[in-house]
Design a protein around this motif. Sequence first.
Motif, mmCIF file in Angstrom:
data_model
loop_
_atom_site.group_PDB
_atom_site.id
_atom_site.type_symbol
_atom_site.label_atom_id
_atom_site.label_comp_id
_atom_site.label_asym_id
_atom_site.label_seq_id
_atom_site.Cartn_x
_atom_site.Cartn_y
_atom_site.Cartn_z
ATOM 1 N N ARG B 74 -0.572 5.765 -23.802
ATOM 2 C CA ARG B 74 0.899 6.109 -24.411
ATOM 3 C C ARG B 74 1.774 5.187 -23.834
ATOM 4 N N THR B 75 1.455 4.771 -22.569
ATOM 5 C CA THR B 75 2.242 3.719 -21.935
ATOM 6 C C THR B 75 2.084 2.407 -22.703
ATOM 7 N N GLY B 76 1.136 2.105 -23.269
ATOM 8 C CA GLY B 76 0.861 0.861 -24.098
ATOM 9 C C GLY B 76 1.651 1.078 -25.212
ATOM 10 N N PHE B 77 1.697 2.298 -26.232
ATOM 11 C CA PHE B 77 2.384 2.390 -27.252
ATOM 12 C C PHE B 77 3.803 2.472 -27.140
ATOM 13 N N ARG B 78 4.355 3.070 -25.701
ATOM 14 C CA ARG B 78 5.664 2.731 -25.698
ATOM 15 C C ARG B 78 6.492 1.575 -25.651
ATOM 16 N N HIS B 79 5.729 0.600 -25.010
ATOM 17 C CA HIS B 79 5.842 -0.826 -24.687
ATOM 18 C C HIS B 79 5.865 -1.385 -26.126
ATOM 19 N N ALA B 80 4.796 -1.164 -26.997
ATOM 20 C CA ALA B 80 4.459 -1.761 -28.227
ATOM 21 C C ALA B 80 5.766 -1.289 -29.112
ATOM 22 N N LYS B 81 6.292 -0.180 -29.143
ATOM 23 C CA LYS B 81 7.269 0.403 -30.038
ATOM 24 C C LYS B 81 8.741 -0.341 -29.382
ATOM 25 N N ARG B 82 8.668 -0.357 -27.978
ATOM 26 C CA ARG B 82 10.201 -1.023 -27.735
ATOM 27 C C ARG B 82 10.193 -2.492 -27.775
ATOM 28 N N GLU B 83 9.013 -3.055 -27.880
ATOM 29 C CA GLU B 83 9.206 -4.516 -28.153
ATOM 30 C C GLU B 83 8.708 -4.984 -29.578
ATOM 31 N N GLY B 84 8.629 -3.977 -30.450
ATOM 32 C CA GLY B 84 8.486 -4.423 -31.925
ATOM 33 C C GLY B 84 7.430 -4.869 -32.250
ATOM 34 N N TYR B 85 5.917 -4.604 -31.605
ATOM 35 C CA TYR B 85 4.794 -4.924 -31.919
ATOM 36 C C TYR B 85 4.439 -4.173 -33.273
ATOM 37 N N SER B 86 3.647 -5.048 -34.129
ATOM 38 C CA SER B 86 3.357 -4.459 -35.538
ATOM 39 C C SER B 86 2.035 -3.707 -35.472
ATOM 40 N N ALA B 87 1.192 -4.193 -34.290
ATOM 41 C CA ALA B 87 -0.122 -3.347 -34.277
ATOM 42 C C ALA B 87 -0.395 -3.358 -32.761
ATOM 43 N N VAL B 88 -1.178 -2.126 -32.528
ATOM 44 C CA VAL B 88 -1.640 -2.106 -31.288
ATOM 45 C C VAL B 88 -3.201 -1.821 -31.392
ATOM 46 N N VAL B 89 -3.900 -2.705 -30.554
ATOM 47 C CA VAL B 89 -5.513 -2.484 -30.542
ATOM 48 C C VAL B 89 -5.944 -2.005 -29.530
ATOM 49 N N GLN B 90 -6.704 -0.881 -29.435
ATOM 50 C CA GLN B 90 -7.144 -0.264 -27.861
ATOM 51 C C GLN B 90 -8.554 -1.089 -27.778
ATOM 52 N N VAL B 91 -8.687 -1.928 -26.403
ATOM 53 C CA VAL B 91 -10.026 -2.120 -25.945
ATOM 54 C C VAL B 91 -10.137 -1.573 -24.725
ATOM 55 N N ASP B 92 -11.037 -0.913 -24.450
ATOM 56 C CA ASP B 92 -11.422 -0.556 -23.162
ATOM 57 C C ASP B 92 -11.960 -1.318 -21.855
ATOM 58 N N GLY B 93 -11.150 -1.213 -20.660
ATOM 59 C CA GLY B 93 -11.471 -2.180 -19.623
ATOM 60 C C GLY B 93 -12.782 -2.238 -19.101
ATOM 61 N N ASP B 94 -13.773 -1.558 -19.697
ATOM 62 C CA ASP B 94 -15.294 -1.582 -19.024
ATOM 63 C C ASP B 94 -16.082 -2.622 -19.859
ATOM 64 N N GLY B 95 -15.450 -3.380 -20.839
ATOM 65 C CA GLY B 95 -16.498 -4.228 -21.519
ATOM 66 C C GLY B 95 -17.277 -3.639 -22.607
ATOM 67 N N GLN B 96 -17.148 -2.450 -23.122
ATOM 68 C CA GLN B 96 -18.095 -1.806 -23.887
ATOM 69 C C GLN B 96 -17.518 -2.109 -25.300
ATOM 70 N N HIS B 97 -16.239 -2.602 -25.441
ATOM 71 C CA HIS B 97 -15.937 -2.936 -26.809
ATOM 72 C C HIS B 97 -15.952 -4.397 -27.163
ATOM 73 N N ASP B 98 -16.610 -4.849 -28.059
ATOM 74 C CA ASP B 98 -16.640 -6.232 -28.383
ATOM 75 C C ASP B 98 -15.338 -6.640 -29.123
ATOM 76 N N PRO B 99 -14.494 -7.492 -28.484
ATOM 77 C CA PRO B 99 -13.222 -8.050 -29.181
ATOM 78 C C PRO B 99 -13.320 -8.711 -30.475
ATOM 79 N N ALA B 100 -14.446 -9.281 -30.515
ATOM 80 C CA ALA B 100 -14.816 -9.902 -31.869
ATOM 81 C C ALA B 100 -14.696 -9.277 -33.023
#
Lengths: 132, 244
Positions: B74-100
Amino acid sequence: MNGDAYWLGVASGFVVVGVVIEMVRRRYLRGRFALVWILLGVGAILLALFPRLLERAATALGVTVPLNLLLFLGSIAMLIMIMQLSAEAGRLRERTRVLAEEVALLRTLVGSADEPRARSIAAEDRDQDSPR
Amino acid sequence: MGTRGRGKVLVVVPAYNEAEAIAGVVASVTRAVPTADILVVDDGSCDATSAVARAAGARVATLPFNLGVGGAMRTGFRHAKREGYSAVVQVDGDGQHDPAFIPQLLAALEHHDVAVGARFAGTGDYVVRGPRRWAMRGLASGMSALMTTRLDDATSGFRACGPRAISVYAQHYPAEYLGDTLETLVIARKSGLTVTQVPVAMRHRNTGRPSHGSARSSVELLRAGCVVMLGLVREWPVIADSSP
């Protein structure tokens, strides 16, 4: 009811009211909660002073044993207060959460110039929390 | 209110004690989507997660204490909304998700509000067996029926959200267990957002262990059911306006 038990009831009612008033005075108890506790204490004193009140109420409501009415009402009152406290705890938790999120975002705005100090402050905060 | 994110993509990386993995995650996200901004949300870590992430070139928001993935997101989404980002992608910090796979998730946002990266939808070799597999299967069919779209991996944290979803999640993002994955989908549905899935491959974790072992799967499933029910019963304001 024999004399000793009568005065025991009256005395404990006064103790409750006295403690509540002292807590309100020291600002440990606030607002709604203080009011509820004072009302409960006054009710306890009244019932202790005039046991006939309880008997009459029991007869009017069709409860055979007056004490049962008292216990029933007492447990209902406790239930309501506990629910009230649970709701309050949830609300406070949510607010703390929002504040924490805002703090994190504000820190990113303030920048990392003071990073070591920010870290030590965060560590202190954690130490004050209950250990997990 | 900022505008630095106008029209851009924000990759939010919730991280709790991921000092070992976080630099690699930030680097691979940068490689996969060079134009995106990266916000690492340090969820009250006791290790050097913040410092490492910052050194790796990410913007870092440090939570004063641990809130769980929901609070971090939610912290990330707040930031995104305030700064006007058009998309948010969640990637876990443990390296499980492949950013490719991020570009594919973003492509799915053309027609949907939320795109979930699903492990079991055909790509990759992520295998789970026994009760855990059955629990995940049961959960998948239940959620698919509920959401009226096929969702093979409803508990996946690898997702992309469009502007309408950002508005919703900046306000409501559950902090409870499983709330950050399952309940968010229920909220999406109740707020009128559309959800789709994109097949992805997941890596095994670089560090740390999975959140739950196979023995506790039936309990997990039961809890998941409760979370979904709770999400359905709760009132969520419908604020999915088309103009963010």
